[in-house]
Write an enzyme that holds these catalytic residues in place. Sequence first.
Site, mmCIF file in Angstrom:
data_model
loop_
_atom_site.group_PDB
_atom_site.id
_atom_site.type_symbol
_atom_site.label_atom_id
_atom_site.label_comp_id
_atom_site.label_asym_id
_atom_site.label_seq_id
_atom_site.Cartn_x
_atom_site.Cartn_y
_atom_site.Cartn_z
ATOM 1 N N LYS A 193 33.551 49.527 98.120
ATOM 2 C CA LYS A 193 33.313 48.093 97.921
ATOM 3 C C LYS A 193 34.548 47.332 98.393
ATOM 4 O O LYS A 193 35.597 47.358 97.753
ATOM 5 C CB LYS A 193 33.032 47.744 96.457
ATOM 6 C CG LYS A 193 32.411 46.342 96.390
ATOM 7 C CD LYS A 193 32.648 45.600 95.130
ATOM 8 C CE LYS A 193 34.018 45.018 94.951
ATOM 9 N NZ LYS A 193 34.361 43.902 95.858
ATOM 10 N N GLY A 246 44.174 47.368 93.341
ATOM 11 C CA GLY A 246 44.016 45.959 92.966
ATOM 12 C C GLY A 246 44.949 45.605 91.832
ATOM 13 O O GLY A 246 45.975 46.262 91.634
ATOM 14 N N SER A 247 44.590 44.595 91.085
ATOM 15 C CA SER A 247 45.487 44.100 90.036
ATOM 16 C C SER A 247 45.430 44.988 88.787
ATOM 17 O O SER A 247 44.441 45.696 88.566
ATOM 18 C CB SER A 247 45.092 42.673 89.657
ATOM 19 O OG SER A 247 43.802 42.699 89.082
ATOM 20 N N GLY A 251 42.376 46.920 86.926
ATOM 21 C CA GLY A 251 42.584 48.351 86.685
ATOM 22 C C GLY A 251 42.235 48.723 85.242
ATOM 23 O O GLY A 251 41.610 49.754 84.985
ATOM 24 N N GLU A 268 46.002 52.202 92.083
ATOM 25 C CA GLU A 268 47.157 51.638 92.820
ATOM 26 C C GLU A 268 47.197 50.161 92.443
ATOM 27 O O GLU A 268 46.385 49.374 92.946
ATOM 28 C CB GLU A 268 46.940 51.777 94.327
ATOM 29 C CG GLU A 268 46.997 53.190 94.852
ATOM 30 C CD GLU A 268 48.407 53.742 94.934
ATOM 31 O OE1 GLU A 268 49.366 52.989 94.678
ATOM 32 O OE2 GLU A 268 48.543 54.929 95.237
ATOM 33 N N CYS A 302 51.686 44.544 97.291
ATOM 34 C CA CYS A 302 51.837 45.029 95.921
ATOM 35 C C CYS A 302 53.281 45.401 95.582
ATOM 36 O O CYS A 302 53.733 45.193 94.467
ATOM 37 C CB CYS A 302 50.925 46.218 95.709
ATOM 38 S SG CYS A 302 51.071 47.418 97.055
ATOM 39 N N GLU A 403 53.627 39.010 88.420
ATOM 40 C CA GLU A 403 53.372 39.143 89.855
ATOM 41 C C GLU A 403 52.777 37.835 90.382
ATOM 42 O O GLU A 403 51.751 37.378 89.891
ATOM 43 C CB GLU A 403 52.391 40.290 90.098
ATOM 44 C CG GLU A 403 52.169 40.576 91.566
ATOM 45 C CD GLU A 403 51.147 41.697 91.795
ATOM 46 O OE1 GLU A 403 50.085 41.693 91.133
ATOM 47 O OE2 GLU A 403 51.419 42.562 92.644
HETATM 48 P P1 NAD Z 1 41.666 42.306 92.077
HETATM 49 O O1 NAD Z 1 41.977 43.320 91.044
HETATM 50 O O2 NAD Z 1 41.229 40.971 91.653
HETATM 51 O O3 NAD Z 1 40.510 42.832 93.058
HETATM 52 C C1 NAD Z 1 40.596 44.078 93.699
HETATM 53 C C2 NAD Z 1 39.194 44.627 93.910
HETATM 54 O O4 NAD Z 1 38.594 44.852 92.633
HETATM 55 C C3 NAD Z 1 38.257 43.676 94.660
HETATM 56 O O5 NAD Z 1 37.413 44.437 95.509
HETATM 57 C C4 NAD Z 1 37.438 43.058 93.543
HETATM 58 O O6 NAD Z 1 36.165 42.611 93.939
HETATM 59 C C5 NAD Z 1 37.323 44.232 92.585
HETATM 60 N N1 NAD Z 1 37.035 43.868 91.195
HETATM 61 C C6 NAD Z 1 37.352 42.724 90.538
HETATM 62 N N2 NAD Z 1 36.884 42.773 89.259
HETATM 63 C C7 NAD Z 1 36.291 43.981 89.113
HETATM 64 C C8 NAD Z 1 35.645 44.627 88.018
HETATM 65 N N3 NAD Z 1 35.507 44.062 86.837
HETATM 66 N N4 NAD Z 1 35.169 45.888 88.212
HETATM 67 C C9 NAD Z 1 35.305 46.506 89.414
HETATM 68 N N5 NAD Z 1 35.882 45.931 90.480
HETATM 69 C C10 NAD Z 1 36.387 44.686 90.337
HETATM 70 O O7 NAD Z 1 42.938 42.233 92.996
HETATM 71 P P2 NAD Z 1 43.164 41.279 94.262
HETATM 72 O O8 NAD Z 1 43.509 39.930 93.769
HETATM 73 O O9 NAD Z 1 42.037 41.426 95.225
HETATM 74 O O10 NAD Z 1 44.411 41.998 94.932
HETATM 75 C C11 NAD Z 1 45.700 41.744 94.550
HETATM 76 C C12 NAD Z 1 46.206 42.795 93.591
HETATM 77 O O11 NAD Z 1 46.096 44.086 94.176
HETATM 78 C C13 NAD Z 1 47.655 42.603 93.288
HETATM 79 O O12 NAD Z 1 47.899 42.813 91.925
HETATM 80 C C14 NAD Z 1 48.332 43.685 94.117
HETATM 81 O O13 NAD Z 1 49.582 44.049 93.656
HETATM 82 C C15 NAD Z 1 47.346 44.777 94.052
HETATM 83 N N6 NAD Z 1 47.518 45.718 95.170
HETATM 84 C C16 NAD Z 1 48.026 46.964 94.934
HETATM 85 C C17 NAD Z 1 48.236 47.844 95.995
HETATM 86 C C18 NAD Z 1 48.815 49.228 95.772
HETATM 87 O O14 NAD Z 1 48.717 50.059 96.667
HETATM 88 N N7 NAD Z 1 49.432 49.513 94.642
HETATM 89 C C19 NAD Z 1 47.920 47.462 97.296
HETATM 90 C C20 NAD Z 1 47.413 46.188 97.496
HETATM 91 C C21 NAD Z 1 47.205 45.328 96.416
#
Ligand code: NAD
Length: 500
Positions: A193, A246-247, A251, A268, A302, A403
Amino acid sequence: MAIAKQPAGSDTRPPFLDGGVKRMLIDGRWVEAASGKTFSTVNPATGQELARVAEGDREDIDRAVAAARRAFEGPWRKTKPFERQLLLLKLADLVDSHLEELALLDTLDMGAPLSRTRAMRLRAVGMLRYYAGMATAIHGETIENSLPGEYVTFTLKEPVGVVGAIIPWNSPTTATLWKIGPALATGCTVVLKPAEEAPLSSLRIGELLLEAGVPAGVVNIVPGYGETAGAALAAHPDVDKIAFTGSHLTGQKIVQASAGNLKRVSLELGGKSPDVVFADCDLETSVPGAAMAVFSNSGQICSAGTRLFVEQRIYDEFVGRVAEFGRGLKVGPGVDPDVQIGPLVSEAQLERVTGYLETGKREGARPVSGGERYRDGELAKGYFVPPTVFADVRDDMKIAREEIFGPVISAIPFRDVDEILRRANATPFGLGSGVWTQDLAKAHRLARGIRAGSVWVNCYQAMDPAVPFGGYKMSGYGRESGLQHLEEYLNVKAVWIKTG
Ligand code: NAD
């Protein structure tokens, strides 16, 4: 700071953006959402729509997971490692020959400048070739046991099964390949996704996967929102593992959603990484190094080194130089090849970052450069924030703890090694970290003392497919890249054979 004008011809659209709805990939076919719904994906440099995209939800996820399960239990399960290796090598060649197009799609969809997205070639292609190599290197072991009688014991490494991969928008092409590569190497199947903000390059990679000959159902791609499609995937009872990037807030939801069938999870997540500059550093390399540790990708990385700790003796000079470096960067639409800093990904992200800028000022931090979004001219139409350096930041300020995910440096003075180790580690996160010094002893002390998944000394954000990347503490668990990444996609089975 130099501000770029949109160059002539920069509105060129890749053929993939043909005006039609971009559909989802399920079981080797491009299909509409079961609901018939679509959503819009927007160019953050202009605020204009790039394409409408099929909006996946629970029913689509169910269909994709069923296809992935069928594929996992079908002929794919019997493919030889060298066949999967060949698929990965073909995919690597296709990504290589389509890199310009994928770079442009990333740039249009999430804003990163072409100067950055084009530079991902080595990483994107290198990852796939690394996983191709690993596909033929997976093996169990024979173990001498101490039981009375005679038993032969050995282990088998088996693919974990159907993997749900959920990715963010900040580097769509490489994030997609980072999830699919190890799955193909180990023999898993995938439902990916992409992020709703930037789904286009994942969908284009879906076409390349079919062209490479990846069998139907092995990789399925379902765009949609997190709370609907993402949540359905995370909770799905027939998914064996979630690989999430993601965030940390999402997570935490993923971990809760995984409890239903206790699926494996790797996370991650984000960070608030310390970047520590000692007075004995080489200023010529550490000024641009510390600046780009945050300003790259407009701070939407990130592991960005956003807590810039500078030894008191050089604090004013160093912070001044970093601010000056930031002012010299060219900001503008990413399609201009000379641009170094593009827009933020979305209006929501713009609001979030400008909110932090206001909070920083209210708490008493002093903006030495930037500090406000662009309000005039062409850049006011997009989601642009200039490289910002806050001085006089204290550890307890919100901009030093949370962050921001924008081009914002919080510069904080420190005095000695013991103090800085304690303060660098005083965060719930532990993803990246940096140290700038010419003193080997200090470098070693910090490399061991900092609680984070990566420590970069006299460099920042160096990445390689063979080197593990991941978090400590609330930056997540599991590793991507390196041998350990393959293990995340494998189960270990012990086999006992009584031979006497
Ligand atoms: P986010 O957590 O809002 O979204 C990430 C993904 O999760 C998207 O595809 C989103 O649609 C999905 N998502 C959102 N709510 C969900 C739920 N309830 N259940 C399942 N999936 C869901 O993060 P973002 O704003 O898209 O990205 C930024 C964040 O990602 C920052 O915190 C950044 O540090 C982190 N990030 C980490 C890494 C790493 O490798 N550690 C790399 C890139 C980004």
